[in-house]
Design a protein around this motif. Sequence first.
Motif, PDB file in Angstrom:
ATOM      1  N   VAL A 192     -37.552  55.105 -46.601  1.00 51.64           N
ATOM      2  CA  VAL A 192     -37.255  55.733 -45.306  1.00 51.64           C
ATOM      3  C   VAL A 192     -38.466  56.511 -44.772  1.00 51.64           C
ATOM      4  CG1 VAL A 192     -34.738  55.776 -45.455  1.00 51.64           C
ATOM      5  CG2 VAL A 192     -36.046  57.588 -46.555  1.00 51.64           C
ATOM      6  N   GLU A 193     -39.612  56.289 -45.414  1.00 51.74           N
ATOM      7  CA  GLU A 193     -40.894  56.805 -44.919  1.00 51.74           C
ATOM      8  C   GLU A 193     -40.942  58.319 -44.807  1.00 51.74           C
ATOM      9  OE1 GLU A 193     -41.687  54.430 -41.351  1.00 51.74           O
ATOM     10  OE2 GLU A 193     -40.802  52.741 -42.408  1.00 51.74           O
ATOM     11  N   PRO A 243     -46.149  51.778 -42.769  1.00 53.48           N
ATOM     12  CA  PRO A 243     -46.030  50.347 -42.503  1.00 53.48           C
ATOM     13  C   PRO A 243     -46.769  50.015 -41.202  1.00 53.48           C
ATOM     14  CG  PRO A 243     -43.865  51.355 -42.856  1.00 53.48           C
ATOM     15  CD  PRO A 243     -44.855  52.464 -42.736  1.00 53.48           C
ATOM     16  N   ARG A 244     -47.040  48.739 -40.995  1.00 55.08           N
ATOM     17  CA  ARG A 244     -47.660  48.329 -39.733  1.00 55.08           C
ATOM     18  C   ARG A 244     -46.760  48.738 -38.577  1.00 55.08           C
ATOM     19  NH1 ARG A 244     -49.102  42.316 -39.115  1.00 55.08           N
ATOM     20  NH2 ARG A 244     -47.316  41.964 -40.489  1.00 55.08           N
ATOM     21  N   GLY A 245     -47.354  48.931 -37.394  1.00 55.00           N
ATOM     22  CA  GLY A 245     -46.588  49.337 -36.218  1.00 55.00           C
ATOM     23  C   GLY A 245     -45.352  48.469 -36.027  1.00 55.00           C
ATOM     24  N   GLY A 246     -44.205  49.107 -35.782  1.00 55.40           N
ATOM     25  CA  GLY A 246     -42.959  48.386 -35.519  1.00 55.40           C
ATOM     26  C   GLY A 246     -42.167  48.024 -36.766  1.00 55.40           C
ATOM     27  N   TYR A 247     -42.821  47.999 -37.930  1.00 63.66           N
ATOM     28  CA  TYR A 247     -42.117  47.637 -39.169  1.00 63.66           C
ATOM     29  C   TYR A 247     -41.553  48.873 -39.863  1.00 63.66           C
ATOM     30  CZ  TYR A 247     -43.935  42.911 -38.809  1.00 63.66           C
ATOM     31  OH  TYR A 247     -44.206  41.644 -38.381  1.00 63.66           O
ATOM     32  N   GLY A 248     -40.725  48.611 -40.854  1.00 64.45           N
ATOM     33  CA  GLY A 248     -40.172  49.698 -41.657  1.00 64.45           C
ATOM     34  C   GLY A 248     -38.784  50.105 -41.190  1.00 64.45           C
ATOM     35  N   VAL A 249     -38.433  51.357 -41.454  1.00 63.00           N
ATOM     36  CA  VAL A 249     -37.095  51.823 -41.108  1.00 63.00           C
ATOM     37  C   VAL A 249     -36.988  52.037 -39.592  1.00 63.00           C
ATOM     38  CG1 VAL A 249     -37.563  54.316 -41.392  1.00 63.00           C
ATOM     39  CG2 VAL A 249     -35.265  53.415 -41.837  1.00 63.00           C
ATOM     40  N   LEU A 250     -35.818  51.730 -39.047  1.00 62.08           N
ATOM     41  CA  LEU A 250     -35.577  51.916 -37.611  1.00 62.08           C
ATOM     42  C   LEU A 250     -34.332  52.780 -37.463  1.00 62.08           C
ATOM     43  CD1 LEU A 250     -35.777  48.131 -36.671  1.00 62.08           C
ATOM     44  CD2 LEU A 250     -37.442  49.826 -35.964  1.00 62.08           C
TER      45      LEU A 250
END
Lengths: 435, 98
Positions: free
Chosen positions: B67-68, B87-94
């Motif tokens: 969850v960064e 993470p790269r832009g747009g990736y990871g938890v939302l």
Amino acid sequence: MIEERFDAIVVGAGMAGNAAALTLARKGLKVLQLERGEYSGSKNVQGAILYSDMLEKLIPDFREDAPLERHLVEQRFWMMDDNSHTGLHYRSDEFNEERPNRYTIIRAQFDKWFSKKVQEAGAVVLCETTVLELLQDAYGKVIGVRTDRKNGQVGADVVVLAEGVSGLLGTRAGLRKTPDKSNVALAVKEMHFLPQETLEARFNLRGDEGAVIEAVGTISQGMTGMGFIYTNKESISLGIGCLVADFEKTGQTPYGLLEKFKQHPSVAALIAGSEVKEYAAHLIPEGGFKAIPQLFGDGWVVVGDAAQLNNAIHREGSNLAMTSGRIAAEAIFQIKSRRDPMTKENLALYKKMLDESFVMKDLKKYRDMPDLLHIQAQNFFLTYPQLVSKAMTNFLRVDGTTKREKEKTTFRSFLAARSLTGLVGDAFRLARAWR
Amino acid sequence: MSAEAAVRVEDKLYLNRYLVDAGRAHIKVRPHTTPSPQLLSLVNVCPAHCYEMNSTGQVEITTDGCVECGTCRIIAEPSGDIEWNYPRGGYGVLFKFG
Ligand SMILES: Cc1cc2nc3c(=O)[nH]c(=O)nc-3n(C[C@H](O)[C@H](O)[C@H](O)COP(=O)(O)OP(=O)(O)OC[C@H]3O[C@@H](n4cnc5c(N)ncnc54)[C@H](O)[C@@H]3O)c2cc1C
Ligand code: SF4
């Protein structure tokens, strides 16, 4: 990526970044704002209480279209042991005013709205873009950023670092240290959904009224920490946070603590039957005044959580973020208007203006609180809550013991746990740190 | 930590939205034979239970549920145990709510 140069680049679209970008764009500066999330808010976690005053300074008519949940009319402080809580409740109809002072919000939704205002003001907002590093010239002056987009370098006169508590870029560039584990808390939270009528009945609310519970005690297992329960329109934000150093030391799991908090008899009834829709975790700066790093340098300023501007005693962070973002933007505008360069010497104006605001004054007032609470965690978060609970049971139980004997029992239990010098010392230290 | 608690956190993570950047873990654990105390503590401290001890005694990471929050970086980057990036832009938890 983008060939042009900008007057300012703002890294991050949280509370501080949005306040800075909005202010800069409105003053006519050419602004680029970069955010790694899918949209502003998609990475951001908060309780969340919004303080109107600081937002009014940016968007006076925000009540017209901002996604606000409830205005707060009741505050409850709980001191908990395993089976009970001793509470202090304050509720006032005066909080049902035309322009309420505090609201609950849901950050992902609020930030999206805030970001729209930034775009309307004319800033270029680029999401899904992670800034990888600061670009510095041979003298260390910050001259732009490198992103993970193709040909991802962009230049600007000044970079506003609004990158949140972790502050990866600033620490990597050596502008400040990584926050120490005894100066940050890890909070975990869940969103519990309930039918609106059920929620309002459980918390004794009418219409848009809202209530807040903040709790300390055995729930944090002797760590410096706090639980919270905030009412939204049809959901409850519930969570608990403790110092990272304490988690490391005790080996407690954050989700284990959260489960225990939810199962506490005083909490379980409030969330019974709810549907949980999200689990989140985030750090909170807790070091206060003494943890504030260097705030400006050649070609850069740092604002919000990245600058550790957080008042942990009052649970205020977003308002300090918004205010520092706005003040930094105003300082940059003043320097720009004079056609002066964005040097360290000139950007010192930001710190000077911030020193004169409530942000630094409040943090300075409580400068000794973090040390006190961190070093004495066992006493303030475990021993005292248990003692108070015992004292309350003793006081309320009618069992034939004389009142004088009951008083003696309570007094003796405090003495046995903390000794007279301990008790007097704690009271003295607390009063001095609060002063 | 008990296995029971591990199951529960996976149930929690299941509620979240993620865009996983397959094959590009944003956090890496430095190869080791015996984990340092800092690295070992992450097995319990990480709120998404991304760190786990394998059968030969090394601590491994699976970043899919991350969850960064940055907690592991605060604890184990100074000791050189992990390498931490976003993470790269747009990736990871939302986060839908946050
Ligand atoms: C559980 C919890 C409860 C809280 N409750 C309250 C409360 O009730 N009231 C209150 O006032 N405050 C509260 N706070 C504190 C408040 O949330 C913070 O003070 C506030 O969010 C700080 O704003 P910011 O803009 O500095 O940072 P953030 O809101 O964290 O924003 C930082 C932004 O920068 C982006 N970013 C970071 N690095 C990069 C990069 N390299 N490239 C691109 N983008 C990047 C992030 O994605 C993020 O959008 C709470 C915090 C937590 C965790
Ligand atoms: S950033 Fe947080 S959630 Fe992700 S691995 Fe580290 S501690 Fe776990």
